[in-house]
Motif scaffolding. Structure first.
Motif, PDB file in Angstrom:
ATOM      1  N   ALA A 139      44.129  49.226  32.930  1.00  0.00           N
ATOM      2  CA  ALA A 139      43.488  48.770  34.160  1.00  0.00           C
ATOM      3  C   ALA A 139      42.911  49.928  34.965  1.00  0.00           C
ATOM      4  CB  ALA A 139      44.486  47.993  35.008  1.00  0.00           C
ATOM      5  N   GLY A 172      35.951  46.522  33.001  1.00  0.00           N
ATOM      6  CA  GLY A 172      36.815  45.601  33.733  1.00  0.00           C
ATOM      7  C   GLY A 172      37.455  44.556  32.853  1.00  0.00           C
ATOM      8  N   VAL A 228      48.716  45.239  34.148  1.00  0.00           N
ATOM      9  CA  VAL A 228      47.366  45.015  34.663  1.00  0.00           C
ATOM     10  C   VAL A 228      47.445  44.332  36.028  1.00  0.00           C
ATOM     11  CG1 VAL A 228      45.187  43.796  34.297  1.00  0.00           C
ATOM     12  CG2 VAL A 228      46.318  44.940  32.370  1.00  0.00           C
ATOM     13  N   LYS A 229      48.303  43.346  36.142  1.00  0.00           N
ATOM     14  CA  LYS A 229      48.457  42.618  37.406  1.00  0.00           C
ATOM     15  C   LYS A 229      48.910  43.560  38.521  1.00  0.00           C
ATOM     16  CE  LYS A 229      50.830  38.562  39.355  1.00  0.00           C
ATOM     17  NZ  LYS A 229      51.769  37.433  39.042  1.00  0.00           N
ATOM     18  N   ASN A 232      46.028  45.831  39.492  1.00  0.00           N
ATOM     19  CA  ASN A 232      45.038  45.062  40.244  1.00  0.00           C
ATOM     20  C   ASN A 232      45.453  44.911  41.706  1.00  0.00           C
ATOM     21  OD1 ASN A 232      43.128  44.587  38.237  1.00  0.00           O
ATOM     22  ND2 ASN A 232      43.973  42.601  37.646  1.00  0.00           N
ATOM     23  N   GLU A 233      46.711  44.560  41.921  1.00  0.00           N
ATOM     24  CA  GLU A 233      47.150  44.247  43.279  1.00  0.00           C
ATOM     25  C   GLU A 233      47.437  45.495  44.108  1.00  0.00           C
ATOM     26  OE1 GLU A 233      50.017  41.138  43.618  1.00  0.00           O
ATOM     27  OE2 GLU A 233      49.086  39.910  42.050  1.00  0.00           O
ATOM     28  N   LEU A 292      41.975  46.285  42.333  1.00  0.00           N
ATOM     29  CA  LEU A 292      41.106  46.127  41.169  1.00  0.00           C
ATOM     30  C   LEU A 292      40.965  44.652  40.816  1.00  0.00           C
ATOM     31  CD1 LEU A 292      42.619  49.006  38.969  1.00  0.00           C
ATOM     32  CD2 LEU A 292      40.597  49.114  40.465  1.00  0.00           C
ATOM     33  N   ASN A 293      40.097  44.364  39.871  1.00  0.00           N
ATOM     34  CA  ASN A 293      39.901  42.993  39.402  1.00  0.00           C
ATOM     35  C   ASN A 293      39.707  42.998  37.889  1.00  0.00           C
ATOM     36  OD1 ASN A 293      39.591  40.184  39.593  1.00  0.00           O
ATOM     37  ND2 ASN A 293      37.357  40.359  39.767  1.00  0.00           N
ATOM     38  N   VAL A 294      40.654  43.617  37.199  1.00  0.00           N
ATOM     39  CA  VAL A 294      40.568  43.769  35.748  1.00  0.00           C
ATOM     40  C   VAL A 294      41.054  42.486  35.080  1.00  0.00           C
ATOM     41  CG1 VAL A 294      41.386  45.082  33.758  1.00  0.00           C
ATOM     42  CG2 VAL A 294      40.850  46.263  35.913  1.00  0.00           C
ATOM     43  N   GLU A 295      40.318  42.035  34.078  1.00  0.00           N
ATOM     44  CA  GLU A 295      40.637  40.805  33.353  1.00  0.00           C
ATOM     45  C   GLU A 295      41.305  41.125  32.020  1.00  0.00           C
ATOM     46  OE1 GLU A 295      38.287  37.116  31.072  1.00  0.00           O
ATOM     47  OE2 GLU A 295      37.164  38.571  32.284  1.00  0.00           O
TER      48      GLU A 295
END
Length: 376
Positions: free
Chosen positions: A161, A167, A191-192, A195-196, A200-203
């Motif tokens: 991430a 992304g 990853v979560k 992101n938090e 970030l906004n990684v899928e």
């Protein structure tokens, strides 16, 4: 150490059989030492990942005890019943048998029938009558170890991430055994978390046609090759994920992962995260390297230490679960062996300290936490 053990691997393989174990183990001369067999999945002890790390523990022991011998035995199918039968076929011939993987859980009954043979079981606790023993139901001649793979997966997820350009990231697994599900869940949690905590906004990309079914029959999602020795399908799956825009792939698929590595090397701007061992050397691609880092599960120490207890007479049956607190999980941050930014390493190290303290608990196949419910 890895390069030294790799040379030792080549030497031992010249004297022992990696396919069916029908040849006698190499003899070193002098007083007879421990006779060791290591029984592995179809990818064999030279898979550059899970099996090889177990084997490296045996090789380290033999370096220090040259009268000891080892025979690698490759079970060709990956089927649990066949795996146990492969051990049963040789149980009378060895002092110690190292069993690599969840598919060998059924050796519990065999161990009780053969109390003079010591068993080292990696990635599972034994079953008796088809039921897994509990932590305190020790079989005297079985040392069995589970690992908190979700922790190493968590570091891999954070690394992905914090490093992705597109992304989009993904994890590729072999079979949905508990250890592989742990890697998957840990990766998704990493990853979560990134992101938090980093905005970030990684899928995490999953292809439904490759979703895994775990040992309970539940659909766990993810991207599963369905085998630990199918490089061709590994490459197909890798290419399919790359076509979806994924630029970092965490590969926990044994020899099937070699196909994913190939897909990454043939693509532009795609990197992989190795698994179980430092796979940086496997990432060499001309004058570049496709390995970002590797998630680690320190199995060679477990095997080496257990063999030493057999040698000194202190071996005792046990069912253990090894975590970051015992430095049994981790990731590669050594200079020259990864391509993470200094900032990413700093952030992963900070999270690792929280894992060791119990302040972060990633989802796993056994703790009742899912990637969706994971919090901290």
């Amino acid at each position: 150490m890895k390069k030294v053990l790799a040379l030792a691997l080549s030497a031992v393989m010249a004297f022992s059989l990696a396919a069916c174990g029908s040849e006698a183990p190499a003899e070193s001369g002098g007083e007879e030492g421990l006779k060791i067999a290591i029984v592995s999945s179809p990818s064999g002890v030279d898979d550059g990942s899970f099996n090889q790390d177990n084997y490296n523990g045996v090789l380290k022991f033999i370096e220090e005890n040259p009268t000891a011998t080892v025979t690698p035995i490759r079970e060709e199918s990956g089927d649990s019943a066949a795996a146990v039968q492969a051990v049963a076929d040789v149980v009378a011939d060895y002092d110690v048998i190292v069993c690599c993987g969840y598919q060998f859980a059924g050796i519990g009954d065999l161990a009780q029938e053969n109390p003079d043979t010591k068993f080292i079981l990696i990635d599972s606790w034994p079953t008796v009558g088809g039921t897994e023993v509990t932590e305190d139901q020790v079989i005297d001649n079985v040392y069995a170890a589970y690992y908190a793979e979700q922790e190493s997966g968590f570091y891999a997820g954070m690394a992905a991430a914090l490093s992705t350009v597109t992304g989009k990231v993904a994890v590729v697994n072999g079979i949905a055994y508990p250890s592989n599900v742990n890697y998957q869940y840990g990766f998704e949690c990493g990853v979560k978390y990134a992101n938090e905590t980093e905005g970030l906004n990684v899928e995490v990309v999953e292809l439904p046609s490759y979703a895994g079914t775990d040992v309970t029959g539940a659909n766990v999602g993810g991207n599963y090759v369905g085998n630990f020795s199918d490089e061709a399908t590994g490459k197909v799956l890798g290419n399919a994920l790359i076509a979806e825009g994924v630029d970092i792939l965490f590969v926990a698929a044994g020899a099937s992962g070699n196909g994913v590595f190939t897909a990454a090397k043939e693509a532009e701007g795609v990197m992989v995260i190795g698994c179980d061992v430092d796979q940086y050397d496997d990432g060499a691609n001309g004058d570049s390297n496709v390995v970002l880092t590797s998630g680690l599960k320190v199995m060679h120490d477990t095997v080496y230490n257990a063999l030493n207890t057999v040698k000194d007479g202190s071996f005792a049956g046990a069912n253990v679960r090894l975590t970051a607190a015992e430095d049994a999980t981790g990731y590669v941050s050594e200079e020259g062996r990864n391509q993470l930014s200094a900032e990413a390493i700093e952030k992963i190290d900070a999270a690792q300290a929280l894992l060791k303290a119990g302040d972060i608990v990633p989802a796993s196949s056994i703790n009742g936490i899912t990637p969706e419910t994971f919090t901290w």
